[in-house]
Design a protein around this motif. Structure first.
Motif, PDB file in Angstrom:
ATOM      1  N   VAL A 177       0.865  -1.174   0.000  1.00  0.00           N
ATOM      2  CA  VAL A 177       0.000   0.000   0.000  1.00  0.00           C
ATOM      3  C   VAL A 177       0.905   1.228   0.000  1.00  0.00           C
ATOM      4  CG1 VAL A 177      -0.235   0.245   2.527  1.00  0.00           C
ATOM      5  CG2 VAL A 177      -2.082   1.013   1.021  1.00  0.00           C
ATOM      6  N   SER A 178       0.480   2.268  -0.675  1.00  0.00           N
ATOM      7  CA  SER A 178       1.283   3.492  -0.711  1.00  0.00           C
ATOM      8  C   SER A 178       0.408   4.685  -0.374  1.00  0.00           C
ATOM      9  CB  SER A 178       1.926   3.690  -2.089  1.00  0.00           C
ATOM     10  OG  SER A 178       0.939   3.951  -3.069  1.00  0.00           O
ATOM     11  N   ILE A 179       1.049   5.707   0.191  1.00  0.00           N
ATOM     12  CA  ILE A 179       0.382   6.977   0.451  1.00  0.00           C
ATOM     13  C   ILE A 179       1.240   8.103  -0.094  1.00  0.00           C
ATOM     14  CG2 ILE A 179      -0.789   6.127   2.523  1.00  0.00           C
ATOM     15  CD1 ILE A 179       1.292   7.727   4.196  1.00  0.00           C
ATOM     16  N   LYS A 180       0.597   9.184  -0.510  1.00  0.00           N
ATOM     17  CA  LYS A 180       1.332  10.381  -0.910  1.00  0.00           C
ATOM     18  C   LYS A 180       1.091  11.447   0.139  1.00  0.00           C
ATOM     19  CE  LYS A 180       2.568  13.355  -4.757  1.00  0.00           C
ATOM     20  NZ  LYS A 180       2.429  13.590  -6.218  1.00  0.00           N
ATOM     21  N   LEU A 181       2.154  11.802   0.851  1.00  0.00           N
ATOM     22  CA  LEU A 181       2.051  12.808   1.901  1.00  0.00           C
ATOM     23  C   LEU A 181       1.758  14.177   1.300  1.00  0.00           C
ATOM     24  CD1 LEU A 181       5.165  11.700   3.987  1.00  0.00           C
ATOM     25  CD2 LEU A 181       2.768  11.259   4.553  1.00  0.00           C
ATOM     26  N   ASN A 182       1.152  15.043   2.107  1.00  0.00           N
ATOM     27  CA  ASN A 182       0.855  16.379   1.592  1.00  0.00           C
ATOM     28  C   ASN A 182       2.113  17.227   1.421  1.00  0.00           C
ATOM     29  OD1 ASN A 182       1.397  16.989   4.269  1.00  0.00           O
ATOM     30  ND2 ASN A 182      -0.732  17.490   4.786  1.00  0.00           N
ATOM     31  N   THR A 183       3.266  16.688   1.844  1.00  0.00           N
ATOM     32  CA  THR A 183       4.550  17.348   1.581  1.00  0.00           C
ATOM     33  C   THR A 183       5.184  16.838   0.288  1.00  0.00           C
ATOM     34  OG1 THR A 183       5.515  15.709   3.098  1.00  0.00           O
ATOM     35  CG2 THR A 183       5.122  17.915   3.962  1.00  0.00           C
ATOM     36  N   GLY A 184       4.522  15.879  -0.398  1.00  0.00           N
ATOM     37  CA  GLY A 184       4.964  15.467  -1.724  1.00  0.00           C
ATOM     38  C   GLY A 184       5.619  14.113  -1.836  1.00  0.00           C
TER      39      GLY A 184
END
Length: 260
Positions: A91-98
């Motif tokens: 599973v992957s997430i994209k942080l709001n810092t990029g």
């Protein structure tokens, strides 16, 4: 940002030590592997109570499963069905810092290191090959963590010669992992902070009567980053003491601090 990755070996069976980890080490992002729970039975309320309300979970009944829990909001989440067998291993997430955080649980590979006679080992090698091809096309600054089930270097195992024919340290696996690293010029963060001349382990078998004294460990858990993030890593430690907590996992958590 503090990130911890941990093969928990059944999250519902070990919530007490997950709570201990969160209270003592205060991660911003916690990546768990081998959660062994279907999504609708995941202990979401527990993590909300632990002030980690942002969750990307992917599970299945009884085995496998990954979950990324975060204090930090993230913009999106996704997963890849590696080898197209439906296993919950990524599973992957994209942080709001990029930055993108990829949480992996690579197949263990069974006992016999022969892809011709062992389908589990063949599956593991195919999985790593697919990761290698995928790595060549990564564009976003990325962090790859998890139980990769391979100890690539001689000092990543307690006895190199004895383990050359043992799954997790066979030449075909270690060569494949080194090719995977080259495919994106992945930075092996743990080895940035611990020289190759020094032993470094994250897993100790349940079979040892006194695991710490015997110290027959392997480094199966990893934290890698894109080259652009290398200057952002400021601290790393294997939380070895957690291997001795009540009803422990056979893996220890790995902690990395980033300067984002």
């Amino acid at each position: 940002m503090r990130l911890i990755t941990w093969n928990i070996n059944s999250v519902r069976a070990r919530l007490n030590i997950v709570e201990q980890l969160i209270k003592e080490y205060n991660p911003d992002v916690l990546c768990l592997q081998e959660t062994k729970v279907q999504d609708h039975m995941f202990p979401a309320q527990f993590f909300e109570d632990m002030r980690m309300p942002h969750m990307a979970i992917r599970g299945q009944k009884s085995h496998h499963g990954v979950a990324t829990l975060s204090k930090i909001p993230f913009d999106s989440q996704s997963y890849i069905d590696w080898c197209e067998v439906g296993d919950a291993r990524h599973v992957s997430i994209k942080l709001n810092t990029g930055q993108v955080v990829h949480n992996f649980y690579v197949p263990a590979g069974g006992d016999e290191p022969n892809p011709e006679t062992n389908d589990k080992f063949a599956h593991k090698l195919k999985f790593v090959d697919e990761m290698t091809e995928w790595s060549k096309g990564i564009e976003d600054p990325s962090i790859l963590v998890g139980d990769l089930n391979i100890a690539p270097y001689e000092s990543d195992v307690w006895n190199h010669k004895q383990l050359l024919k043992v799954v997790s340290h066979t030449p075909v696996e270690t060569d494949a992992m080194l090719e995977l690293m080259k495919a994106h010029d992945w930075v092996d963060v743990m080895r940035e902070f611990t020289p190759l001349s020094e032993p470094l382990y994250s897993w100790w078998s349940y079979r040892a009567r006194d695991w710490s004294k015997a110290d027959k460990g392997r480094r199966l858990d990893h934290v890698w980053t894109s080259p652009s993030l290398k200057p952002k890593t400021v601290h790393m430690e294997v939380i070895r003491e957690a291997r001795g907590w009540e009803k422990p996992s056979d893996h220890a958590p790995v902690l990395v601090d980033f300067d984002f």
